[in-house]
Design a protein around this motif. Structure first.
Motif, mmCIF file in Angstrom:
data_model
loop_
_atom_site.group_PDB
_atom_site.id
_atom_site.type_symbol
_atom_site.label_atom_id
_atom_site.label_comp_id
_atom_site.label_asym_id
_atom_site.label_seq_id
_atom_site.Cartn_x
_atom_site.Cartn_y
_atom_site.Cartn_z
ATOM 1 N N ALA A 135 0.616 -1.240 -0.217
ATOM 2 C CA ALA A 135 0.340 -0.054 0.068
ATOM 3 C C ALA A 135 0.441 1.557 0.078
ATOM 4 O O ALA A 135 0.773 1.981 -0.518
ATOM 5 N N LEU A 136 2.187 1.165 0.651
ATOM 6 C CA LEU A 136 2.788 2.589 0.619
ATOM 7 C C LEU A 136 3.257 2.394 -0.416
ATOM 8 O O LEU A 136 3.928 3.876 -1.102
ATOM 9 N N GLU A 189 2.170 1.378 -3.175
ATOM 10 C CA GLU A 189 1.224 2.063 -4.214
ATOM 11 C C GLU A 189 1.437 3.892 -4.252
ATOM 12 O O GLU A 189 1.309 4.627 -4.949
ATOM 13 N N TYR A 190 0.821 3.906 -2.858
ATOM 14 C CA TYR A 190 0.323 5.492 -2.070
ATOM 15 C C TYR A 190 1.697 6.532 -2.729
ATOM 16 O O TYR A 190 1.865 7.287 -3.832
ATOM 17 N N VAL A 191 3.003 6.013 -2.774
ATOM 18 C CA VAL A 191 3.908 6.964 -2.903
ATOM 19 C C VAL A 191 4.852 6.305 -4.988
ATOM 20 O O VAL A 191 4.386 7.646 -5.565
ATOM 21 N N ARG A 238 2.055 6.523 -7.001
ATOM 22 C CA ARG A 238 0.958 7.294 -7.294
ATOM 23 C C ARG A 238 1.164 8.990 -7.003
ATOM 24 O O ARG A 238 0.917 9.694 -7.868
ATOM 25 N N HIS A 239 1.892 9.513 -6.384
ATOM 26 C CA HIS A 239 2.183 10.872 -5.731
ATOM 27 C C HIS A 239 3.296 10.500 -6.949
ATOM 28 O O HIS A 239 3.176 12.075 -7.322
#
Length: 66
Positions: free
Chosen positions: A31-32, A34-36, A38-39
């Motif tokens: 999840a982390l 993917e978060y990074v 996407r940003h």
């Protein structure tokens, strides 16, 4: 690095199941990541229209210079 977090157990369990992860740690790590990602993609998208290009640039001429 050891970190203690108060996370929603139901949300973590959903992430483990949906992502097919074997552990909670694997689900949180994915999840982390993917978060990074996407940003970072958002920053690239935000730069569209902000870069000036030389309209007279001829990439074919650059190939011939070699």
């Amino acid at each position: 690095m050891a970190t203690n977090l108060a996370l929603d157990d139901a949300l973590i369990q959903d992430a483990v199941e949906i992502g097919g992860h074997r552990t909670k740690k694997a689900a949180v790590t994915a999840a982390l990541q993917e978060y990074v990602q996407r940003h970072r993609q958002r920053r690239v998208l935000d730069s569209f229209g902000c870069i000036d290009y030389d309209e007279e640039y001829d990439y074919k001429a650059q190939r011939r210079i070699e």
